[in-house]
Each structure stands twice: as structure tokens, then as C-alpha cells.
Motif scaffolding. Sequence first.
Motif, PDB file in Angstrom:
ATOM      1  N   THR A 149       0.836  -1.207   0.000  1.00 50.98           N
ATOM      2  CA  THR A 149       0.000   0.000   0.000  1.00 50.98           C
ATOM      3  C   THR A 149       0.863   1.247   0.000  1.00 50.98           C
ATOM      4  O   THR A 149       0.583   2.217  -0.724  1.00 50.98           O
ATOM      5  CB  THR A 149      -0.936  -0.001   1.230  1.00 50.98           C
ATOM      6  OG1 THR A 149      -1.664  -1.236   1.256  1.00 50.98           O
ATOM      7  CG2 THR A 149      -1.909   1.161   1.176  1.00 50.98           C
TER       8      THR A 149
ATOM      9  N   ILE B 173       2.233   1.895  -3.483  1.00 45.45           N
ATOM     10  CA  ILE B 173       1.206   2.428  -4.385  1.00 45.45           C
ATOM     11  C   ILE B 173       0.944   3.898  -4.094  1.00 45.45           C
ATOM     12  O   ILE B 173       0.875   4.723  -5.005  1.00 45.45           O
ATOM     13  CB  ILE B 173      -0.095   1.602  -4.253  1.00 45.45           C
ATOM     14  CG1 ILE B 173       0.107   0.223  -4.880  1.00 45.45           C
ATOM     15  CG2 ILE B 173      -1.272   2.322  -4.915  1.00 45.45           C
ATOM     16  CD1 ILE B 173      -1.004  -0.753  -4.587  1.00 45.45           C
ATOM     17  N   ILE B 174       0.784   4.242  -2.821  1.00 44.32           N
ATOM     18  CA  ILE B 174       0.515   5.640  -2.456  1.00 44.32           C
ATOM     19  C   ILE B 174       1.677   6.527  -2.892  1.00 44.32           C
ATOM     20  O   ILE B 174       1.470   7.618  -3.432  1.00 44.32           O
ATOM     21  CB  ILE B 174       0.259   5.775  -0.948  1.00 44.32           C
ATOM     22  CG1 ILE B 174      -1.032   5.038  -0.562  1.00 44.32           C
ATOM     23  CG2 ILE B 174       0.170   7.246  -0.535  1.00 44.32           C
ATOM     24  CD1 ILE B 174      -1.249   4.901   0.939  1.00 44.32           C
TER      25      ILE B 174
ATOM     26  N   ALA C 193      -4.814   3.421  -3.920  1.00 48.89           N
ATOM     27  CA  ALA C 193      -4.638   2.332  -2.955  1.00 48.89           C
ATOM     28  C   ALA C 193      -5.935   1.550  -2.777  1.00 48.89           C
ATOM     29  O   ALA C 193      -6.503   1.461  -1.687  1.00 48.89           O
ATOM     30  CB  ALA C 193      -4.148   2.881  -1.619  1.00 48.89           C
TER      31      ALA C 193
ATOM     32  N   LYS D 132     -11.235  -0.629   3.144  1.00 51.08           N
ATOM     33  CA  LYS D 132     -10.122   0.231   2.721  1.00 51.08           C
ATOM     34  C   LYS D 132      -9.686   1.179   3.836  1.00 51.08           C
ATOM     35  O   LYS D 132      -8.493   1.420   4.017  1.00 51.08           O
ATOM     36  CB  LYS D 132     -10.516   1.029   1.480  1.00 51.08           C
ATOM     37  CG  LYS D 132      -9.407   1.931   0.966  1.00 51.08           C
ATOM     38  CD  LYS D 132      -9.789   2.663  -0.299  1.00 51.08           C
ATOM     39  CE  LYS D 132      -8.680   3.599  -0.731  1.00 51.08           C
ATOM     40  NZ  LYS D 132      -9.015   4.314  -1.986  1.00 51.08           N
TER      41      LYS D 132
ATOM     42  N   THR E  58      -1.736   1.220   7.417  1.00 46.79           N
ATOM     43  CA  THR E  58      -0.589   1.684   6.624  1.00 46.79           C
ATOM     44  C   THR E  58      -0.001   2.954   7.226  1.00 46.79           C
ATOM     45  O   THR E  58       1.225   3.074   7.372  1.00 46.79           O
ATOM     46  CB  THR E  58      -1.010   1.926   5.163  1.00 46.79           C
ATOM     47  OG1 THR E  58      -1.510   0.700   4.622  1.00 46.79           O
ATOM     48  CG2 THR E  58       0.159   2.413   4.330  1.00 46.79           C
TER      49      THR E  58
ATOM     50  N   VAL F 168      -3.681  -3.052  -4.515  1.00 47.31           N
ATOM     51  CA  VAL F 168      -2.819  -3.581  -3.447  1.00 47.31           C
ATOM     52  C   VAL F 168      -2.625  -5.085  -3.625  1.00 47.31           C
ATOM     53  O   VAL F 168      -1.510  -5.601  -3.475  1.00 47.31           O
ATOM     54  CB  VAL F 168      -3.396  -3.256  -2.048  1.00 47.31           C
ATOM     55  CG1 VAL F 168      -2.598  -3.969  -0.962  1.00 47.31           C
ATOM     56  CG2 VAL F 168      -3.402  -1.753  -1.813  1.00 47.31           C
TER      57      VAL F 168
END
Length: 198
Positions: A18, A21-22, A30, A53, A60, A35
Motif C-alpha cells: 500500500t 502504491i501511495i 490504494a 479500505k 498503513t 494492493v
Amino acid sequence: MPRLADHAQRRRQLTDATRRIISDRGLDAATFRNVAQEAGVSIRLIQYYFGDKRELLNHTLRAVIMDASERFDEELGGLSTDADGSSRVIRILQSLIPDDAVKQQDAVVLLAFHAASVSTQAISAEQTTAPMSALETLLKQELARSRGDVEEDADAIDDARMLSMSVAGMVQAVLAAHISPQGARGLVERLVSMTMAV
């Protein structure tokens, strides 16, 4: 006999995916699907560990803050309590400058969460401002100690806030390649020397 799952390790795998990706594509990217693809697992597995989520994002964020805190403690572990106040404050602030890939990724992720806390209800402001509050507390203590104050006075509180907010701006400037990490470290030294001289 089947191996039991290491739940902490699995959660870490998912929060690390995550974070990547962010950092690369922003908070909106995300999704469970993204993910799952990044981590090489099923969407169902993410749902099993985090439910939704919001819970994935909260875990995260906590992981990023904990990792940054551990790094901070390691970097400052060798800082002598006998060092003069300016040196200690400079070292504290310079340790926050994102001068490697790990610090840069975490800084981008924290900024994404901070922006979300301002613009949406998905992330609370308290979650994203906790590290800044902890930094301010540490700086207040250091400034009061270096000035020989028995208690933290209003000047120490204001100066700590000014220093912490200034370094937050420097972090953003480094991420945007407006200044180099070395340039930011130099600005930290100049700012602290001006603050301590007052």
C-alpha cells in the motif's frame, strides 16, 4: 503439517504494498485490487486482514509512523546528552530531511495522508499530526534545557513550533526538488542558529 500464517508478517506485506502504491500513484490508487496486484495476493486475503479500505489505510499510516519513529530513535541514539543545545536541535531536525529512498517514500506517503485529512473524512487530522506534536514536544524540552529554563516557557513553545513547521516545509521542498537534502540541512543550521541566538 501446514505452516501457520505469520499474521504480523502478512499485514506488513500488505501495508508495504500500500505504501508503494501511495508513493507512486497517490492515495486514491490504494484500492484493494491494486494492493492485491502489488502484493501478489488475492483481494479476499486483504479483506480478511483489514475488512475495508479505511482499515487498510489506517494500518498503513500507523506502519509508516512507527517505522519513521524507529529510524528517528536509531539516528539520534548516539547523540550525547552532553552536546550543546544547538547541536542537538540541529541533529534532530536534520534527521527528518528525506535524504534517501526510504525517507522520501515515507514522506510522500505522510503528505498524501495529511492532504486527505484536510480534504476528506477518511483520515482524521489527529492521526496525521501526531508525529508533528511529538516533534514539538521534543524540541520544547531541548530548547528549555539549553536555555536553562526549569519549565518550558512560551518562547520555547513558539520556537519549537516554528522549527518543526519550518522543517516540514523543507521536507516538501526536497520532495519537489526545489532544494537538495544538503541545502535543507544547511537551512536547518541557519534557522537553529538564528533561533538559539534570540
